[in-house]
Design a protein around this motif. Structure first.
Motif, mmCIF file in Angstrom:
data_model
loop_
_atom_site.group_PDB
_atom_site.id
_atom_site.type_symbol
_atom_site.label_atom_id
_atom_site.label_comp_id
_atom_site.label_asym_id
_atom_site.label_seq_id
_atom_site.Cartn_x
_atom_site.Cartn_y
_atom_site.Cartn_z
ATOM 1 N N VAL A 1 37.163 -4.355 46.030
ATOM 2 C CA VAL A 1 37.092 -5.738 46.483
ATOM 3 C C VAL A 1 37.330 -6.607 45.252
ATOM 4 O O VAL A 1 36.651 -6.432 44.235
ATOM 5 C CB VAL A 1 35.715 -6.050 47.094
ATOM 6 C CG1 VAL A 1 35.611 -7.523 47.493
ATOM 7 C CG2 VAL A 1 35.448 -5.170 48.297
ATOM 8 N N ALA A 2 38.318 -7.492 45.332
ATOM 9 C CA ALA A 2 38.630 -8.311 44.156
ATOM 10 C C ALA A 2 38.592 -9.786 44.505
ATOM 11 O O ALA A 2 39.310 -10.235 45.401
ATOM 12 C CB ALA A 2 40.003 -7.926 43.591
ATOM 13 N N ASP A 3 37.713 -10.496 43.832
ATOM 14 C CA ASP A 3 37.658 -11.953 43.910
ATOM 15 C C ASP A 3 37.582 -12.453 45.358
ATOM 16 O O ASP A 3 38.269 -13.394 45.742
ATOM 17 C CB ASP A 3 38.903 -12.535 43.216
ATOM 18 C CG ASP A 3 38.533 -13.814 42.474
ATOM 19 O OD1 ASP A 3 37.326 -14.059 42.282
ATOM 20 O OD2 ASP A 3 39.448 -14.581 42.125
ATOM 21 N N LEU A 4 36.751 -11.815 46.120
ATOM 22 C CA LEU A 4 36.651 -12.115 47.551
ATOM 23 C C LEU A 4 35.932 -13.436 47.794
ATOM 24 O O LEU A 4 34.902 -13.735 47.193
ATOM 25 C CB LEU A 4 35.890 -10.987 48.259
ATOM 26 C CG LEU A 4 35.754 -11.100 49.781
ATOM 27 C CD1 LEU A 4 37.107 -10.934 50.465
ATOM 28 C CD2 LEU A 4 34.779 -10.048 50.299
ATOM 29 N N GLU A 5 36.524 -14.197 48.663
ATOM 30 C CA GLU A 5 35.994 -15.510 49.007
ATOM 31 C C GLU A 5 35.897 -15.547 50.527
ATOM 32 O O GLU A 5 36.882 -15.267 51.207
ATOM 33 C CB GLU A 5 36.998 -16.550 48.506
ATOM 34 C CG GLU A 5 36.495 -17.939 48.296
ATOM 35 C CD GLU A 5 35.849 -18.133 46.921
ATOM 36 O OE1 GLU A 5 35.064 -19.065 46.806
ATOM 37 O OE2 GLU A 5 36.134 -17.344 45.993
ATOM 38 N N THR B 1 33.816 -2.450 43.047
ATOM 39 C CA THR B 1 34.555 -1.218 43.318
ATOM 40 C C THR B 1 33.572 -0.100 43.635
ATOM 41 O O THR B 1 32.470 -0.061 43.098
ATOM 42 C CB THR B 1 35.400 -0.764 42.107
ATOM 43 O OG1 THR B 1 34.535 -0.659 40.981
ATOM 44 C CG2 THR B 1 36.524 -1.722 41.809
ATOM 45 N N VAL B 2 34.009 0.765 44.532
ATOM 46 C CA VAL B 2 33.230 1.960 44.843
ATOM 47 C C VAL B 2 34.148 3.142 44.600
ATOM 48 O O VAL B 2 35.200 3.253 45.233
ATOM 49 C CB VAL B 2 32.750 1.950 46.318
ATOM 50 C CG1 VAL B 2 31.963 3.217 46.626
ATOM 51 C CG2 VAL B 2 31.921 0.710 46.608
ATOM 52 N N SER C 1 40.066 -15.816 50.766
ATOM 53 C CA SER C 1 41.012 -15.353 49.755
ATOM 54 C C SER C 1 40.431 -14.123 49.087
ATOM 55 O O SER C 1 39.300 -13.723 49.361
ATOM 56 C CB SER C 1 41.294 -16.459 48.733
ATOM 57 O OG SER C 1 40.123 -16.740 47.997
ATOM 58 N N GLY C 2 41.233 -13.543 48.189
ATOM 59 C CA GLY C 2 40.778 -12.318 47.545
ATOM 60 C C GLY C 2 41.486 -11.117 48.143
ATOM 61 O O GLY C 2 42.362 -11.273 49.002
ATOM 62 N N ARG C 3 41.100 -9.927 47.701
ATOM 63 C CA ARG C 3 41.821 -8.736 48.085
ATOM 64 C C ARG C 3 40.832 -7.614 48.374
ATOM 65 O O ARG C 3 39.876 -7.421 47.630
ATOM 66 C CB ARG C 3 42.749 -8.335 46.925
ATOM 67 C CG ARG C 3 43.838 -7.344 47.247
ATOM 68 C CD ARG C 3 44.908 -7.332 46.139
ATOM 69 N NE ARG C 3 44.313 -7.426 44.817
ATOM 70 C CZ ARG C 3 43.775 -6.389 44.158
ATOM 71 N NH1 ARG C 3 43.768 -5.196 44.698
ATOM 72 N NH2 ARG C 3 43.238 -6.556 42.962
ATOM 73 N N ILE C 4 41.062 -6.901 49.485
ATOM 74 C CA ILE C 4 40.236 -5.738 49.818
ATOM 75 C C ILE C 4 41.149 -4.532 49.957
ATOM 76 O O ILE C 4 42.128 -4.572 50.711
ATOM 77 C CB ILE C 4 39.466 -5.953 51.144
ATOM 78 C CG1 ILE C 4 38.575 -7.200 51.072
ATOM 79 C CG2 ILE C 4 38.607 -4.726 51.474
ATOM 80 C CD1 ILE C 4 37.935 -7.572 52.392
ATOM 81 N N THR C 5 40.854 -3.481 49.219
ATOM 82 C CA THR C 5 41.637 -2.254 49.312
ATOM 83 C C THR C 5 40.694 -1.118 49.675
ATOM 84 O O THR C 5 39.684 -0.915 49.006
ATOM 85 C CB THR C 5 42.314 -1.945 47.961
ATOM 86 O OG1 THR C 5 42.953 -3.133 47.506
ATOM 87 C CG2 THR C 5 43.338 -0.850 48.101
ATOM 88 N N ILE C 6 41.017 -0.436 50.783
ATOM 89 C CA ILE C 6 40.178 0.682 51.213
ATOM 90 C C ILE C 6 40.995 1.957 51.144
ATOM 91 O O ILE C 6 42.062 2.044 51.764
ATOM 92 C CB ILE C 6 39.651 0.461 52.649
ATOM 93 C CG1 ILE C 6 38.796 -0.810 52.719
ATOM 94 C CG2 ILE C 6 38.831 1.663 53.097
ATOM 95 C CD1 ILE C 6 38.347 -1.164 54.108
#
Lengths: 289, 339
Positions: free
Chosen positions: A13-17, A36-37, A68-73
């Motif tokens: 999870v990066a800079d999640l808003e 991060t996990v 905004s922000g970025r989620i990567t799973i």
């Protein structure tokens, strides 16, 4: 799965808003949250009412939209996903969840067995294999086979939560999000479910364990992130967070937990920390160490 | 301390910013023999008349001004029923079948409704788990406090308002004048519990029963409320009965602990004895469970203080004593395990 898959974080999870409401009613639920996990890691997220912890869980499950922000799973960037894409992702069993109230994650009309094998049938696993796996995971949460025919309403709260954990496990997801999984349980059941979570951690399942209760999380999590007013104010190894909290809020949180010894010695200190937190505006909150 | 509070209520609760330790109050360690018993519960048994069975099998304790007792037990242990018996608010089909309760020297056995009304709020008072359900949602919270002040203390409109705002300040609400004019839905759980405590102490009771009063609150808010109760105990000599399912909550606040299980008192003694030398299996279980998932095992040991944070504008990390620090005479210490 290839090796570089394993080295990638399972959740990034990066800079999640996340904002709720429109225009003047707009409220910030999460601000600049990065987390991060890693594969096989258990990360605890600690926060109190209104800290944004459930919003974080929902954002990672695609149940609320990130502003905004970025989620990567598991290497898949999911930030802009439509609800169909999210549903497909959840169906594939990439990410699973356990909520505080197991009745929310279990269909009341399905027996334990049906609940357990349903996600597998959707994935196209043959019925016999699905049933075998369901049984195996039921054993893993230490429930006996004779519960297979029961409906959720016919189980105790502790049994239900274990079934919810087993259901999250059957599809062998890359990541399980647990939002207050033990908060509604009495102490004996809490201990039981926490033991199961520890076993999962030791078996290499990646978990995000969200809770308001530091005591439950610290025994299970490798690292802990502290959420306060929508921001992660501190992240660190679980024991460091407890033994050497850095942010005033974390210190207050640790100093407020009732322990089996008199806390009167730290009453003045709590007062000081409360005054300090009150005086600080969000803008000059110290960044995470 | 003679068991009565100062006559002028304004002396009793001091607004937060002008807190001065009052001499009128004798702390709990002044020697129990010096003060009269303010609450005496003697072998109270509670019977369910419908099912014809006893559900509380004899509870006894005595409290002097400024003392605090904790009652611990899981749901169904009878801890709440015991409190309700003391307050005279048992459900209809339940009766106190044996034993006696004396509040400020007065036996509550034969009290009429009217006498109860006189006793409640002005001598004994209580706060419970869900503060919102004890406040009227359609009336601002301030007037709900002035109502108590006017009915119980006979204050005039203006004096009652002034006093209510003082009380809101005394329970450490940050902007008492603003809170006075707010409704229940505008306040958080912790703020509501403070309002309820302000209401409960408005008529200067000697005894306050806090039944799971912090259970529904966040841990930092729980600590605030517990700190507030400890503070009230010190400042106005309030006698406390703290009911909780959490042994640690009770240990933090009370000199004495009573452990109940299935209507039975399984253990009763000074907090330290109960924590360090539990005699009953059930108490041991409660302690073990807490230690398994409490913070104790991480906080213990020298490393806890050796790695304190480096922020110069902060007090040092809490020091966690290996043993409880209690306001009590040293001869009662049982650290040697003599018992």
């Amino acid at each position: 799965m290839s090796d570089d898959d394993d080295s990638r974080p399972v959740l990034d999870v990066a800079d999640l808003e996340v904002h709720y409401g429109l225009r003047r009613r707009r409220r910030r639920a999460l601000h600049g949250v990065s987390l991060t996990v890693n594969r096989g890691e258990t990360v605890g997220v600690i926060g109190e009412t209104g800290s944004g912890k459930s919003t974080l869980a929902r954002a990672v499950l695609g149940l609320v939209r990130a502003t905004s922000g970025r989620i990567t799973i598991a290497g898949e960037e999911v930030t802009g996903y439509s609800s169909q894409q999210w549903r497909a992702l959840r169906r594939r069993g990439v990410v699973q969840y356990v909520f505080q109230d197991p009745l929310r994650s279990l269909d009341p009309d399905l027996t334990v067995e049906e609940s357990l094998i349903e996600p597998l049938l959707i994935q196209g696993v043959p019925r016999a294999e699905a049933a075998a796996r369901g049984r195996a995971y039921l054993a893993r949460v230490r429930l006996a086979d004779d519960l297979l025919g029961r409906l959720p309403g016919e189980l105790s709260g502790g049994q239900r939560q274990r079934v919810a954990v087993a259901r999250a496990l059957v599809s062998e997801p890359s990541l399980i999000i647990l939002d207050e999984p033990v908060s509604a349980l009495d102490s004996a059941n809490r201990v039981g479910v926490l033991e199961i979570l520890k076993e999962l951690r030791d078996a290499g399942v990646s978990l995000v364990f969200i809770s308001h209760d530091l005591g439950s999380v610290v025994g299970v999590a490798d690292r802990i992130a502290v959420l306060y007013q929508g921001e992660i104010v501190e992240v660190g190894p679980a024991r460091t967070i407890i033994k050497a909290p850095g942010h005033p809020y974390t210190r207050l949180l640790v100093g407020s937990a009732p322990t089996l010894r008199s806390a009167s010695a730290s009453r003045a200190e709590r007062e000081a920390l409360r005054a300090l937190l009150h005086a600080r505006t969000e803008a000059d909150l110290a960044p995470a160490r | 301390m003679t068991g009565t509070l100062p006559d002028n209520p304004a002396d009793v609760v001091v607004p937060t910013d002008t807190v001065v330790p009052t001499n009128s109050v004798v702390p709990a360690d002044a020697g129990p023999a010096a003060a009269a018993v303010v609450l005496a519960v003697r072998d109270v048994r509670i019977r369910d008349e419908v099912n014809d069975r006893e559900i509380v099998h004899g509870v006894s304790f005595e409290l002097r001004p400024g003392q605090a007792i904790g009652i611990v037990g899981e749901s169904g242990s009878g801890k709440t029923l015991t409190c309700r018996a003391v307050l005279g608010i048992l459900p209809d089909h339940l009766v106190v079948s044996a034993g006696s309760v004396q509040i400020a020297g007065r036996d509550i056995g034969g009290l009429t409704e009217r006498e109860w009304t006189d006793l409640r709020a002005s001598t004994i008072s209580a706060v419970f788990q869900d503060p919102a359900s004890y406040l009227n949602p359609s009336i601002k919270v301030g007037p709900q406090i002035t109502e108590v002040l006017r009915a119980k203390l006979g204050l005039g409109r203006r004096a009652a308002r002034h006093r209510a705002i003082e009380l809101l300040a005394a329970v450490r609400l940050r902007d008492p004048e603003l809170v006075y004019d707010q409704y229940v839905f505008e306040l958080s759980g912790g703020m509501l519990q403070r309002v309820l405590i302000a209401t409960a102490i408005a008529a200067d009771p000697q005894v306050l029963i806090a039944d799971e009063a912090t259970t529904a609150l966040d841990v930092t808010v729980q600590a605030e409320i517990l700190d507030l109760l400890a503070d009230l105990r010190e400042r106005i000599g309030l006698t406390l009965v703290v009911v909780s399912h959490d042994l640690a909550v009770v240990a933090q606040l009370c000199d004495e602990v009573l452990v109940m299980r299935q209507g039975e008192v399984v253990e009763h003694g000074p907090t330290e004895d109960v924590l360090y030398h539990p005699r009953h299996e059930y108490t041991r279980l409660l302690i073990t469970e807490h230690e398994q998932y409490g913070l104790e095992r991480y906080l213990d040991g020298p490393a806890a203080t050796a790695v304190a944070g480096e922020s110069p504008d902060l007090p040092d990390s809490p020091e966690w004593p290996a043993l409880p620090v209690r306001r009590k005479s040293p001869d009662r210490k049982v650290l040697d395990g003599v018992r």
